[in-house]
Scaffold this motif. Structure first.
Motif, PDB file in Angstrom:
ATOM      1  N   UNK A  96       1.501   6.112  14.826  1.00  0.00           N
ATOM      2  CA  UNK A  96       1.693   6.468  13.426  1.00  0.00           C
ATOM      3  C   UNK A  96       2.940   5.799  12.854  1.00  0.00           C
ATOM      4  N   UNK A  97       4.052   5.895  13.586  1.00  0.00           N
ATOM      5  CA  UNK A  97       5.281   5.254  13.128  1.00  0.00           C
ATOM      6  C   UNK A  97       5.129   3.737  13.088  1.00  0.00           C
ATOM      7  N   UNK A  98       4.358   3.198  14.035  1.00  0.00           N
ATOM      8  CA  UNK A  98       4.093   1.759  14.021  1.00  0.00           C
ATOM      9  C   UNK A  98       3.323   1.340  12.789  1.00  0.00           C
ATOM     10  N   UNK A 103       3.477  -1.221   7.383  1.00  0.00           N
ATOM     11  CA  UNK A 103       3.421  -1.203   5.924  1.00  0.00           C
ATOM     12  C   UNK A 103       4.783  -1.602   5.324  1.00  0.00           C
ATOM     13  N   UNK A 104       5.866  -1.159   5.958  1.00  0.00           N
ATOM     14  CA  UNK A 104       7.205  -1.557   5.519  1.00  0.00           C
ATOM     15  C   UNK A 104       7.369  -3.073   5.588  1.00  0.00           C
ATOM     16  N   UNK A 105       6.846  -3.670   6.650  1.00  0.00           N
ATOM     17  CA  UNK A 105       7.025  -5.113   6.851  1.00  0.00           C
ATOM     18  C   UNK A 105       6.326  -5.950   5.785  1.00  0.00           C
ATOM     19  N   UNK A 106       5.356  -5.364   5.092  1.00  0.00           N
ATOM     20  CA  UNK A 106       4.622  -6.094   4.059  1.00  0.00           C
ATOM     21  C   UNK A 106       5.356  -6.115   2.718  1.00  0.00           C
ATOM     22  N   UNK A 107       6.396  -5.297   2.583  1.00  0.00           N
ATOM     23  CA  UNK A 107       7.036  -5.104   1.280  1.00  0.00           C
ATOM     24  C   UNK A 107       8.120  -6.149   1.024  1.00  0.00           C
ATOM     25  N   UNK A 108       7.686  -7.377   0.918  1.00  0.00           N
ATOM     26  CA  UNK A 108       8.595  -8.495   0.654  1.00  0.00           C
ATOM     27  C   UNK A 108       7.888  -9.475  -0.270  1.00  0.00           C
ATOM     28  N   UNK A 177       3.382   5.405  -0.405  1.00  0.00           N
ATOM     29  CA  UNK A 177       3.134   3.966  -0.533  1.00  0.00           C
ATOM     30  C   UNK A 177       2.799   3.593  -1.977  1.00  0.00           C
ATOM     31  N   UNK A 178       1.869   4.336  -2.583  1.00  0.00           N
ATOM     32  CA  UNK A 178       1.480   4.027  -3.955  1.00  0.00           C
ATOM     33  C   UNK A 178       2.656   4.230  -4.916  1.00  0.00           C
ATOM     34  N   UNK A 179       3.429   5.289  -4.689  1.00  0.00           N
ATOM     35  CA  UNK A 179       4.602   5.503  -5.528  1.00  0.00           C
ATOM     36  C   UNK A 179       5.621   4.386  -5.371  1.00  0.00           C
ATOM     37  N   UNK A 180       5.780   3.896  -4.146  1.00  0.00           N
ATOM     38  CA  UNK A 180       6.683   2.769  -3.918  1.00  0.00           C
ATOM     39  C   UNK A 180       6.237   1.523  -4.660  1.00  0.00           C
ATOM     40  N   UNK A 196      11.737   3.681  -0.211  1.00  0.00           N
ATOM     41  CA  UNK A 196      10.831   4.834  -0.176  1.00  0.00           C
ATOM     42  C   UNK A 196      10.149   4.956   1.179  1.00  0.00           C
ATOM     43  N   UNK A 197       9.713   3.829   1.724  1.00  0.00           N
ATOM     44  CA  UNK A 197       9.012   3.861   3.008  1.00  0.00           C
ATOM     45  C   UNK A 197       9.984   4.178   4.136  1.00  0.00           C
ATOM     46  N   UNK A 198      11.226   3.739   4.029  1.00  0.00           N
ATOM     47  CA  UNK A 198      12.234   4.111   5.027  1.00  0.00           C
ATOM     48  C   UNK A 198      12.450   5.629   5.033  1.00  0.00           C
TER      49      UNK A 198
END
Length: 211
Positions: A96-98, A103-108, A177-180, A196-198
């Motif tokens: 789950x954390x992975x 998803x965090x890694x995609x936010x660039x 995610x959607x809010x971010x 937000x994801x952090x």
């Protein structure tokens, strides 16, 4: 993967493939870039590199393309639950954390390159097109249902707050995610979405007692 383009130049062409697939890819690209209401059939055809006649050979309307594109977006998301390295971890909480880390890694990069086609489209069309709303609902539900088994297994292994269900937490993850994505659009910067994801990661670790 969406092909990005500068605001000063013409839309980038989508990858080669069947006209239908190219139109769907172009819909993903253009709706993420400017929203469903502002995207025209002509713009989609230009981005896809197909004629308007080819468009209407495959889809009777922009709405019909939107529904097909929502279904294709759901299929595009499936590898997040089947193929990535974190899906093979033994501990369900680690999986789950992975997933959240992925998803965090995609936010660039440019905002329209990582925001959600479904979330963008439903904000425009939920009140004006029931077929689009239902297609978006199905896509969001499919994501949550795919995430729920690992959450359920983590709850069994680590316990969980009273009243929490796996589907509840899956929906919360989707909401963050959607809010971010929305916050990133307000600033035109991915940093606020990563923040937000952090916080989401901290929350999930906290409710399962992982320090």
């Amino acid at each position: 993967m969406t092909t990005t383009h500068s605001s000063s130049g013409p839309p980038a062409r989508t990858p080669r493939g069947s006209a239908r697939a190219r139109l769907i890819a172009a819909a993903h690209q253009e709706v993420r870039r400017q929203g469903y209401a502002a995207t025209t059939v002509d713009q989609i055809c230009t981005a896809a590199g197909v004629t308007k006649g080819a468009f209407f050979h495959h889809f009777e309307s922009k709405e019909a393309l939107a529904v097909a594109a929502a279904e294709a977006w759901t299929e595009r998301a499936r590898p997040m639950f089947d193929m990535l390295p974190h899906t093979r971890l033994e501990d369900p909480l680690d999986r789950l954390l992975g997933h959240i880390d992925f998803r965090f890694s995609l936010l660039h990069g440019p905002v329209d390159g990582f925001t959600c086609f479904i979330g963008t489209m439903v904000q425009d069309a939920y009140a004006t097109s029931e077929p689009i709303r239902l297609a978006c609902e199905a896509s969001i539900a499919a994501y949550c249902e795919a995430l729920a088994p690992d959450i359920e297994a983590a709850m069994d292994a680590y316990g969980a707050p009273d009243g929490m269900t796996a589907l509840d937490l899956a929906r919360h993850i989707q909401s963050v995610l959607q809010g971010g994505f929305v916050l990133a659009k307000t600033t035109n910067d991915s940093a606020i979405a990563r923040e937000s994801v952090a916080h989401l990661t901290r929350y999930v670790r906290m409710i399962f007692g992982r320090t």
